[in-house]
Design an enzyme around this catalytic site. Structure first.
Site, PDB file in Angstrom:
ATOM      1  N   SER A  16       0.820  -1.205   0.000  1.00  0.00           N
ATOM      2  CA  SER A  16       0.000   0.000   0.000  1.00  0.00           C
ATOM      3  C   SER A  16       0.853   1.253   0.000  1.00  0.00           C
ATOM      4  CB  SER A  16      -0.886  -0.017   1.252  1.00  0.00           C
ATOM      5  OG  SER A  16      -1.425   1.259   1.513  1.00  0.00           O
ATOM      6  N   TYR A  42      -1.693  -0.614  10.661  1.00  0.00           N
ATOM      7  CA  TYR A  42      -1.970  -1.242   9.364  1.00  0.00           C
ATOM      8  C   TYR A  42      -0.830  -0.945   8.393  1.00  0.00           C
ATOM      9  CZ  TYR A  42      -3.634  -1.414   4.564  1.00  0.00           C
ATOM     10  OH  TYR A  42      -3.718  -1.647   3.208  1.00  0.00           O
ATOM     11  N   LYS A  57       2.196  -3.467   6.660  1.00  0.00           N
ATOM     12  CA  LYS A  57       2.535  -3.567   5.232  1.00  0.00           C
ATOM     13  C   LYS A  57       4.030  -3.324   5.033  1.00  0.00           C
ATOM     14  CE  LYS A  57      -1.477  -4.356   3.141  1.00  0.00           C
ATOM     15  NZ  LYS A  57      -1.735  -5.693   2.560  1.00  0.00           N
TER      16      LYS A  57
END
Length: 347
Positions: A132, A157, A161
């Site tokens: 991302s 989050y 990643k």
């Protein structure tokens, strides 16, 4: 023999669109998913994959499986010979990750480690990872290219990643027969043009466009716009929105790249154009022919003013370029929303 590709989290929004593209490109996708972000359909299949089967007119191999379950992964890899893995499975809500950091690290990091260990044990050394643009943190410059510093992530989050990217990079460095393509997504929106599959958030949508579409279809009263005092043309946040089908085609291009024994490669998947929240509302009003009510509220913690990609490297090295513009993204999103006012659930 058609190549078998394992798709983890393949019943979700992006995963299901990639499964469709894989099938249409002549691969045999084998999908695993634990239904965390998917609705059950008939025959023990997720509803999204039921519909993919209808679109491609062929059965999709599916097994309900959680990637943190090592024994189940080992059994799966003993049963199939995979030429590569597309890894989508993981928890993905930014706000929830701030509230539940341990759960995000457990699922995303431990799950990925178990997957990589199982791949290694079975001689599968090709992976496409769903990363991302959140790994870039607050942009130091725009547009964002792949050399922009990473790791200054504002939430667990994004950090998960980033950590997974680092694990895969280290693995490729240590073991030269591994190949990986890490794809940094910007903001996927839209739906397959059949209107049969699309984004179906469980509960209140975390992302802008599903929320806007739900306001347009009458499921929600109005949109809250978080902040109109950013340093942008109209004061609202600017993002790079990419059609989910373009994104899925980028994964097919990435699979082909693995064939070159490419080592570890990293690419942005975006259009290179940023649109503000209010521009997106206007585009959706145009596509739907309906007024979308909104209210300006305070900024949301962790949001940056602008974020958009420089996608030149993917174009140069993958031969991939986003083909669909904003109108098409909104038209396809609206078709999905209109045909499925409550998403995949029947009520």
């Amino acid at each position: 023999m058609a190549e078998k590709i394992l798709v983890t989290g393949g019943a979700g929004y992006i995963g299901s669109h990639c499964v469709l593209e894989l099938a249409e490109a002549g691969y045999v996708p084998v999908v695993i998913d634990n239904f965390h972000n998917a609705i059950r359909g008939a025959d023990a299949l997720p509803e999204s994959l039921q519909r993919v089967q209808q679109i491609v007119h062929q059965p999709i191999l599916f097994q309900e499986l959680d990637i943190t379950n090592e024994a189940a992964l080992q059994e799966l890899f003993s049963k199939h010979r995979f030429s590569a893995v597309m890894h989508f499975a993981g928890l993905k809500a930014v706000g929830e990750s701030v509230q539940k950091p341990l759960e995000y690290y457990r699922v995303n990091l431990t799950g990925t480690i178990r997957l990589l260990e199982t791949m290694k044990a079975h001689g599968v050394r090709n992976i496409v990872f769903s990363s991302s643009a959140t790994v870039y943190g607050d942009p130091k410059y725009l547009p964002l290219d792949e050399n922009h510093p990473v790791g200054g992530c504002t939430n667990p989050y994004g950090k998960s990643k980033f950590f997974i990217e680092e694990m895969i990079r280290d693995l490729c460095k240590a073991e030269r027969d591994w190949n990986a393509v890490l794809l940094r997504y910007f903001n996927p929106i839209g739906a397959h043009e059949s209107g049969m599959i699309g984004e179906d958030p469980q509960g209140i949508p975390n992302n802008l466009m599903p929320y806007v579409a739900q306001v347009a279809v009458g499921r929600r009263e109005f949109l809250s716009v978080f902040g109109n005092d950013y340093k942008t043309d109209d004061g609202t946040g600017v993002r790079d929105y990419i059609h989910v089908v373009d994104l899925a085609k980028g994964h097919i291009a990435a699979l082909k790249k693995l064939k070159e024994n490419c080592g570890c490669k990293i690419y942005n998947l975006g259009t290179g154009t940023g649109y503000s929240v209010l521009q997106m509302v206007q585009a959706m009003e145009k596509a739907s022919g309906r007024e979308i009510k909104y209210k300006i509220t305070g900024r949301r913690e962790g949001d940056v003013a602008s974020c958009y990609a420089n996608p030149a490297l993917a174009e140069r090295e993958l031969g991939w370029k986003a083909a669909f513009g904003l109108d098409k993204m909104c038209e396809d999103l609206w078709r999905w929303q209109l045909q499925n006012p409550t998403g995949f659930s029947k009520n």
